[in-house]
Design an enzyme around this catalytic site. Structure first.
Site, PDB file in Angstrom:
ATOM      1  N   LYS A  77       8.632  64.591  11.975  1.00  0.00           N
ATOM      2  CA  LYS A  77      10.079  64.747  11.808  1.00  0.00           C
ATOM      3  C   LYS A  77      10.418  65.195  10.386  1.00  0.00           C
ATOM      4  O   LYS A  77      11.169  66.136  10.191  1.00  0.00           O
ATOM      5  CB  LYS A  77      10.807  63.443  12.104  1.00  0.00           C
ATOM      6  N   ASP A  97       5.734  50.898  11.970  1.00  0.00           N
ATOM      7  CA  ASP A  97       5.817  52.270  12.473  1.00  0.00           C
ATOM      8  C   ASP A  97       6.845  53.013  11.626  1.00  0.00           C
ATOM      9  O   ASP A  97       8.035  52.669  11.648  1.00  0.00           O
ATOM     10  CB  ASP A  97       6.231  52.232  13.958  1.00  0.00           C
ATOM     11  N   TRP A 100      10.461  51.899  21.123  1.00  0.00           N
ATOM     12  CA  TRP A 100      10.117  53.251  21.599  1.00  0.00           C
ATOM     13  C   TRP A 100       9.317  53.131  22.907  1.00  0.00           C
ATOM     14  O   TRP A 100       8.357  52.344  22.969  1.00  0.00           O
ATOM     15  CB  TRP A 100       9.292  53.964  20.519  1.00  0.00           C
TER      16      TRP A 100
HETATM   17  C1  LMR Z   1      11.272  60.359  20.798  1.00  0.00           C
HETATM   18  O1  LMR Z   1      11.317  59.141  20.902  1.00  0.00           O
HETATM   19  O2  LMR Z   1      12.082  61.111  21.348  1.00  0.00           O
HETATM   20  C2  LMR Z   1      10.201  60.986  19.954  1.00  0.00           C
HETATM   21  O3  LMR Z   1       9.486  60.017  19.291  1.00  0.00           O
HETATM   22  C3  LMR Z   1       9.370  61.933  20.701  1.00  0.00           C
HETATM   23  C4  LMR Z   1       8.451  61.284  21.673  1.00  0.00           C
HETATM   24  O4  LMR Z   1       7.267  61.620  21.657  1.00  0.00           O
HETATM   25  O5  LMR Z   1       8.892  60.460  22.482  1.00  0.00           O
END
Ligand code: LMR
Length: 398
Positions: free
Chosen positions: A247, A212, A130
């Site tokens: 979510k 996570d 992420w």
């Molecule tokens: C995403 O990856 O789209 C979500 O986790 C929202 C974010 O805050 O990035």
């Protein structure tokens, strides 16, 4: 004072929201940020949440501060969801949990805790991970290393390379970040036997797992999605878990999550938890109340809990059905690429394999908004837009 500062580009994912919002094309499609949408393209408030809010409106009798760790009774909700009601870790009081502002708040506090208290503030993250993991860990002064994860050739996991890299380079005391399920951004999850193998390695090496769990319930089921994490927690004595309720309860803007710490003994966990409290105080002092109150109300009312469980199932089933529809529709175009791997991915996201150039063309020519990495939010697909989307992908990919 600020003359020397020049503007920086914002988070690319959040910029997509604005770009999509400002696009006048009526055919525009938003497959960017990870927010669940229904078949009308809306992100609805869940019925269970609406009902819980109605109860809270009647019952809430104070807006005074919560403590640093949030509502004490909320910790049980976090722990039972993650580890299951029967967990001996809960019975033995080896886990302590704080209510946090979203999963992001939990990650920031966890990173600060690691940075300030572990002798070796080094963290291994998957390649890719992420986008926000990196700035969060950097801001806490952690040294970030990556382990191989996604394989663009097979659309699977470079598992042997992952294990080999960690075997060769990870050291005792290093932290390893793992995604509990619905890997963001790829949608490619570790199998249970891969969790078992990583658990063995993490134990051998003496690493600290930081898990996570942002998408519990979106993969295969609320309990199924935690199988790997639960196995690891049964073998590895120390662990940090950051989870999000954004979510699975659809309460994104309420900012509600949890940070849990597990240690070898209850006393050790309690000591470490007290230090986590300092990191919380220095970050945001105390968490917001509303989201956690909603979650708590739902989880402590059998009817609301049953309704919520059904709502999570229908979000998950819609996404998994969309995966199949997308694969079928793409196959029915004359596109040369085989997209069947999308069916096996899990969670909100799919690493589509689209190149940056293809993503940019989809944006500029078709008003289809996909992250630069090719990550698509599958939940943004509807019966109405799927043909337009597949035809555009077929044209762009060739
Ligand atoms: C995403 O990856 O789209 C979500 O986790 C929202 C974010 O805050 O990035």
């Amino acid at each position: 004072m600020f003359k020397h500062l020049s503007a920086v580009p914002g988070d690319p994912l959040l910029a997509l929201i604005i770009a999509h919002r400002n696009d006048p094309n009526p055919k525009k499609i938003d497959l960017g940020v990870g927010v669940y949408k229904d078949d009308n393209g809306n992100t609805p408030v869940l019925n269970s949440v609406k009902k819980a809010e109605a109860i809270l409106l009647q019952q809430e009798d104070s807006k005074s501060y919560l403590g640093i760790n949030g509502a004490p009774e909320f910790a049980t909700v976090i722990q039972e969801l993650l580890l299951g009601k029967e967990s001996t870790i809960i019975q033995d009081k080896r886990i302590f949990s704080a209510q946090t502002p979203g999963g992001t708040g939990a990650l920031k506090v966890a990173a600060d805790f690691i940075g300030a208290n572990l002798p070796n503030p080094r963290i291994w993250v998957s390649d890719p991970t992420w986008g926000n993991h990196l700035p969060i860990f950097r801001s806490a002064g952690l040294n970030i290393e990556t382990y191989p994860y996604y394989d663009p050739e097979t659309n699977g996991i470079r598992f042997d390379d992952m294990i080999a890299t960690l075997k060769a380079q990870a050291k005792a005391g290093d932290t390893i970040l793992l995604h509990a399920c619905c890997h963001n951004p790829t949608g490619v999850d570790l199998s249970f036997s891969q969790w078992e193998a990583i658990t063995t390695l993490v134990k051998e090496k003496g690493m600290l797992p930081l898990v996570d769990a942002a998408y519990q319930g979106f993969g295969d089921g609320l309990d199924e999605d935690m199988a790997g994490l639960r196995h690891m927690a049964s073998i590895i004595p120390n662990m940090l878990i950051c989870n999000s309720f954004s979510k699975n309860f659809g309460i994104y803007r309420e900012r509600c999550g949890g940070l849990s710490i597990i240690a070898e003994t209850s006393e050790e966990a309690s000591n470490a938890y007290s230090i986590i409290g300092l990191a919380i105080r220095a970050n945001y002092s105390m968490p917001p109340a509303h989201g956690a109150a909603v979650v708590y109300t739902i989880m402590n009312d059998p009817d609301l809990k049953a309704e919520w469980t059904d709502e999570v199932s229908s979000m998950r089933n819609r996404i998994n059905t969309l995966r199949s529809k997308l694969v079928e529709k793409l196959a029915s175009t004359d596109v040369k690429k085989d997209f069947s791997f999308i069916r096996a991915q899990r969670g909100m996201f799919s690493y589509s394999g689209l190149t940056l150039e293809q993503v940019r063309t989809l944006r500029s020519e078709y008003s289809i908004y996909i992250a630069d990495t090719g990550r698509m939010n599958i939940a943004g697909i509807t019966d109405e837009n799927i043909d337009y989307l597949c035809d555009a992908i077929a044209t762009v990919v060739g």
